[in-house]
Motif scaffolding. Structure first.
Motif, PDB file in Angstrom:
ATOM      1  N   ARG A  66       0.825  -1.213   0.000  1.00 20.85           N
ATOM      2  CA  ARG A  66       0.000   0.000   0.000  1.00 20.85           C
ATOM      3  C   ARG A  66       0.855   1.257   0.000  1.00 20.85           C
ATOM      4  O   ARG A  66       0.536   2.240  -0.675  1.00 20.85           O
ATOM      5  N   LEU A  67       1.962   1.250   0.733  1.00 16.44           N
ATOM      6  CA  LEU A  67       2.857   2.408   0.740  1.00 16.44           C
ATOM      7  C   LEU A  67       3.486   2.636  -0.627  1.00 16.44           C
ATOM      8  O   LEU A  67       3.583   3.775  -1.098  1.00 16.44           O
ATOM      9  N   GLU A  69       2.268   1.664  -3.504  1.00 16.08           N
ATOM     10  CA  GLU A  69       1.184   2.093  -4.394  1.00 16.08           C
ATOM     11  C   GLU A  69       0.889   3.584  -4.208  1.00 16.08           C
ATOM     12  O   GLU A  69       0.726   4.331  -5.176  1.00 16.08           O
ATOM     13  N   THR A  70       0.866   4.026  -2.976  1.00 18.23           N
ATOM     14  CA  THR A  70       0.616   5.441  -2.690  1.00 18.23           C
ATOM     15  C   THR A  70       1.751   6.310  -3.204  1.00 18.23           C
ATOM     16  O   THR A  70       1.518   7.368  -3.797  1.00 18.23           O
ATOM     17  N   ALA A  71       2.985   5.876  -2.998  1.00 19.54           N
ATOM     18  CA  ALA A  71       4.135   6.657  -3.445  1.00 19.54           C
ATOM     19  C   ALA A  71       4.169   6.776  -4.962  1.00 19.54           C
ATOM     20  O   ALA A  71       4.467   7.837  -5.507  1.00 19.54           O
ATOM     21  N   ALA A  73       1.660   6.771  -6.940  1.00 16.27           N
ATOM     22  CA  ALA A  73       0.542   7.597  -7.381  1.00 16.27           C
ATOM     23  C   ALA A  73       0.763   9.088  -7.117  1.00 16.27           C
ATOM     24  O   ALA A  73       0.031   9.918  -7.655  1.00 16.27           O
ATOM     25  N   LEU A  74       1.757   9.444  -6.319  1.00 16.33           N
ATOM     26  CA  LEU A  74       2.012  10.854  -6.022  1.00 16.33           C
ATOM     27  C   LEU A  74       2.509  11.583  -7.260  1.00 16.33           C
ATOM     28  O   LEU A  74       3.275  11.023  -8.055  1.00 16.33           O
TER      29      LEU A  74
END
Length: 80
Positions: A66-67, A69-71, A73-74
């Motif tokens: 999840r981390l 994936e979030t990074a 997407a930034l």
């Protein structure tokens, strides 16, 4: 004579007993003379005791994914 900056840099090694006898003596002399550094060391010791008392928790198994994936997407950084 050590400076306050020296003592803050040596604080962890001092508290964990990793300093040579001479370095430990110099830190102790500074602490004897400097109430601000005594307060700093005292606060570090209290914080360590409190943190040791906290229960350990295991992060969720998918946390790393999840981390990432979030990074990804930034938006990219733009030069200021």
């Amino acid at each position: 004579m050590l400076t306050c900056r020296d003592v803050t840099e040596l604080a962890t090694d001092y508290m964990e007993g990793h300093l040579s006898p001479g370095a430990r003596l110099r830190v102790r002399l500074h602490l004897f003379l400097c109430s601000m550094c005594r307060a700093y060391i005292d606060q570090l010791q209290k914080t360590r005791r409190l943190l040791r008392g906290l229960p350990l928790s295991t992060p969720p198994a998918d946390l790393e994914a999840r981390l990432i994936e979030t990074a990804v997407a930034l938006p990219p950084d733009r030069p200021g």
